[in-house]
Design a protein around this motif. Sequence first.
Motif, PDB file in Angstrom:
ATOM      1  N   MET A  21       0.818  -1.215   0.000  1.00 33.65           N
ATOM      2  CA  MET A  21       0.000   0.000   0.000  1.00 33.65           C
ATOM      3  C   MET A  21       0.855   1.270   0.000  1.00 33.65           C
ATOM      4  O   MET A  21       0.336   2.373  -0.040  1.00 33.65           O
ATOM      5  N   LEU A  23       2.526   2.381   2.535  1.00 26.89           N
ATOM      6  CA  LEU A  23       2.180   3.081   3.780  1.00 26.89           C
ATOM      7  C   LEU A  23       3.248   2.852   4.838  1.00 26.89           C
ATOM      8  O   LEU A  23       3.013   3.075   6.020  1.00 26.89           O
ATOM      9  N   ARG A  25      -1.753   9.142  -4.530  1.00 27.64           N
ATOM     10  CA  ARG A  25      -2.976   9.433  -3.803  1.00 27.64           C
ATOM     11  C   ARG A  25      -4.216   9.121  -4.643  1.00 27.64           C
ATOM     12  O   ARG A  25      -5.243   8.704  -4.125  1.00 27.64           O
ATOM     13  N   ARG A  57      -4.079   4.906  -5.140  1.00 26.24           N
ATOM     14  CA  ARG A  57      -4.381   4.137  -3.950  1.00 26.24           C
ATOM     15  C   ARG A  57      -5.857   4.333  -3.610  1.00 26.24           C
ATOM     16  O   ARG A  57      -6.387   5.428  -3.718  1.00 26.24           O
ATOM     17  N   TRP A  58      -6.496   3.312  -3.225  1.00 23.59           N
ATOM     18  CA  TRP A  58      -7.912   3.243  -2.889  1.00 23.59           C
ATOM     19  C   TRP A  58      -8.795   3.145  -4.129  1.00 23.59           C
ATOM     20  O   TRP A  58      -9.767   2.425  -4.122  1.00 23.59           O
ATOM     21  N   MET A 112      -7.421  -1.344   1.386  1.00 21.24           N
ATOM     22  CA  MET A 112      -6.980  -2.229   2.454  1.00 21.24           C
ATOM     23  C   MET A 112      -7.942  -2.140   3.627  1.00 21.24           C
ATOM     24  O   MET A 112      -8.390  -1.067   4.007  1.00 21.24           O
ATOM     25  N   PHE A 154      -8.046  -2.650   7.453  1.00 26.50           N
ATOM     26  CA  PHE A 154      -7.021  -2.712   8.485  1.00 26.50           C
ATOM     27  C   PHE A 154      -7.340  -3.751   9.536  1.00 26.50           C
ATOM     28  O   PHE A 154      -8.488  -4.128   9.761  1.00 26.50           O
ATOM     29  N   MET A 175     -17.061   8.382   5.146  1.00 28.62           N
ATOM     30  CA  MET A 175     -17.289   7.696   3.872  1.00 28.62           C
ATOM     31  C   MET A 175     -17.284   8.696   2.725  1.00 28.62           C
ATOM     32  O   MET A 175     -16.655   8.478   1.687  1.00 28.62           O
ATOM     33  N   ASP A 219     -15.864  11.581   2.649  1.00 32.23           N
ATOM     34  CA  ASP A 219     -14.473  12.021   2.493  1.00 32.23           C
ATOM     35  C   ASP A 219     -13.733  11.164   1.483  1.00 32.23           C
ATOM     36  O   ASP A 219     -13.035  11.664   0.603  1.00 32.23           O
ATOM     37  N   THR A 220     -13.892   9.857   1.672  1.00 32.17           N
ATOM     38  CA  THR A 220     -13.186   8.914   0.807  1.00 32.17           C
ATOM     39  C   THR A 220     -13.632   9.065  -0.638  1.00 32.17           C
ATOM     40  O   THR A 220     -12.818   9.126  -1.559  1.00 32.17           O
ATOM     41  N   ALA A 252     -12.676  12.460  -2.194  1.00 30.04           N
ATOM     42  CA  ALA A 252     -11.237  12.628  -2.398  1.00 30.04           C
ATOM     43  C   ALA A 252     -10.830  12.105  -3.775  1.00 30.04           C
ATOM     44  O   ALA A 252      -9.830  12.536  -4.338  1.00 30.04           O
ATOM     45  N   HIS A 253     -11.626  11.176  -4.312  1.00 37.82           N
ATOM     46  CA  HIS A 253     -11.256  10.576  -5.597  1.00 37.82           C
ATOM     47  C   HIS A 253     -12.134  11.031  -6.755  1.00 37.82           C
ATOM     48  O   HIS A 253     -11.675  11.195  -7.867  1.00 37.82           O
ATOM     49  N   VAL A 263     -15.694  -0.182   7.741  1.00 36.48           N
ATOM     50  CA  VAL A 263     -14.342  -0.138   7.174  1.00 36.48           C
ATOM     51  C   VAL A 263     -14.316  -0.882   5.834  1.00 36.48           C
ATOM     52  O   VAL A 263     -13.720  -0.409   4.858  1.00 36.48           O
ATOM     53  N   ILE A 313     -15.914   1.236   3.253  1.00 37.66           N
ATOM     54  CA  ILE A 313     -15.008   2.289   2.787  1.00 37.66           C
ATOM     55  C   ILE A 313     -13.973   1.698   1.835  1.00 37.66           C
ATOM     56  O   ILE A 313     -13.608   2.315   0.833  1.00 37.66           O
TER      57      ILE A 313
END
Lengths: 329, 330
Positions: free
Chosen positions: B58, B60, B88, B91-92, B97, B99, B116, B118-119, B122-123, B166, B169
């Motif tokens: 990832m 990270l 950025r 990824r996702w 991933m 966690f 949620m 936000d995620t 962001a893309h 999670v 997301i």
Amino acid sequence: MRYFLNKLGFLLLTIWAALTLNFALPRLMPGNPALNMLAKFQGKMPPQALKAFELQFGFSNQPWPIQYINYLGSMLTGHFGFSYTYYPVHVSTIIAQSLPWTLGLLGISYLVSVVLGTVLGIFIAWRRGGVTDSITPIVSMTFQAIPQFWLAVVFVYFLAFSNNIFPMSHSYGNTEVPGLNWPFIRSVVYHGFLPFLVVFLTSVSGWIIGMRNNMMMTLGEDYVVFAEAKGVSPRRLIFNYAARNAILPQVTSMAIALTTIIGGQILIEQVFSYQGIGFQLTNAVTSEDYPLIQGMFLIVAVFGVVINFLVDILYGRLDPRIRRRGATS
Amino acid sequence: MSDRQPILELDHLSVGYQTSAGIVNAVNDVNLTIYKEEIVGLIGESGSGKSTMAYAIMRLLKGDALITNGTIRVMGKDVYAMNLKELRAFRWAQMAMVFQSAMSALNPVMTVQTQMVDTILAHKKGMTRLQAIERANQLLDIVRIDRKAMQSYPHELSGGMRQRVVIAIAIALNPGFVIMDEPTTALDVVVQRSILDQIKEIQKQEKFAVLFISHDFSLVAEMASRVAIMYAGRIIEMTPSQTLQLGERHHPYTEGLLRAIPHLSADNITIEGIPGSPPNLVNLPRGCAFHPRCPVAVDVCKDQRPKAIPSGNGHVECHLFEGEQEVQHG
């Protein structure tokens, strides 16, 4: 809402307790204000005069429950009695005159210190290992280690006494007319700068280091790594995910610090002869001005409780866990 | 198998930690390919390098961890060749991933919805907030949580619900590849079961490849089609999951793990642990890292590191398999 009401109830209860203590303590002490006054006249005072004083100072032979109710009534309406030293000025007048200076000077100093320190803490935690991160804590901690009054004296000596860059004392120049006019405001800022600088320099370190360490902890949290992974922008990551959580302990420290600013800055006000609450309180103590002391203590206590209340509310806004727990339990 | 599209390609990957004793490799020379829509299990003891590998994929890795050798490709793209902006965005959207820590992967001071949305936002730059909220609602439907949970804070949800959020997301952007790092470790067995069933179901629907990391053998065998067994940072065996049962021939370490599984139904099988403890990565044994604990070790194991030998549908790193290579292909 329930959380708010809970806290409000607690606030009122605490203020009541403070009022009651303030009522009880002087009555547990021997003598009364009028007798003190009498002592000052060394017995050369007719009984009528004594009686008159007793009446003026609000002393009575009524049973204490009635006194207590009268006392609560006069406290609520702001009648704290007369000051000895400034007789016949009301205690409330003296407080009203000195409180804004303390609140203004120290309130602003502390707020700047908290805000700047916290922002700087966030920044150096984000850029950890960088130049700012290695220098800032050391420099700020050096100032933190210097006793406040000593730094104040040094500043007064070098910047005001020897070099005359800043005024040595008071909160505004003699020639200025208090009010919302530019020369007066400028004079206030000019006079307030040195004490502001002393308070700021000696207190900012705690905020920087505290926030930096909180940020370090938070940046290692899974939810921050998770947020980074899911693509949240760096800006949002720092402020909404990391700093938002890291700031919570800062708020608690802020509550504690704010309650000390009103009563705790006696030395600063003394060194700069700044006519705030601390300055007046020292005068009141040295001249045994009981009504004034009593009134000031009350203000300090109420101020402390109110600040705590506000911080509780703020904390509830910032941390949903606190808010809900308060409501469900 | 080679005609299928590879999603994850690890090529001689080594990940190390900078320590006072020099660089210590937690992941050592790992080759692994995961194909489209495939679930591959990764199993190993604590400290064997599973999570380090996941974080490396990832990109990270934090602090003193670094890639010391090899490449990581996801969807054919070298993860470490991207600049931060590309990373950025990639990824996702392409790899996500779940966690290990369901309890702490959500920000305690934000509502589920905010996290949620936000995620998604962001893309998906062109998306409006309302559209993002609608998408978040769909995701909650997929993981079967009531839409009311949107307005909740993480501490108001149960552990199982949090892990579902999670997962929601993780699949928000329809990634082709999802790493699940012990997704059910913190949960009780009943919740664990329902979440695993759900993961399988969602995986069939959304058709993403999975690297499923766990230390629970039966769990991995059930979830995955192939299983990689990790020991001291190396994948010592790669095998189809249906071969993972007593009686089949495996790496001595794998056999040891199989013997250590308790069986509810069988009463005549004794459970054995593997003697000794995992090796110190700073000071790995020469030769095969497992040889001090291996019941069938021979002299050559002590100073020669075994090579990967094709075996069945996978490979195994053990000297004992060397002679059989011809037989199998024979």
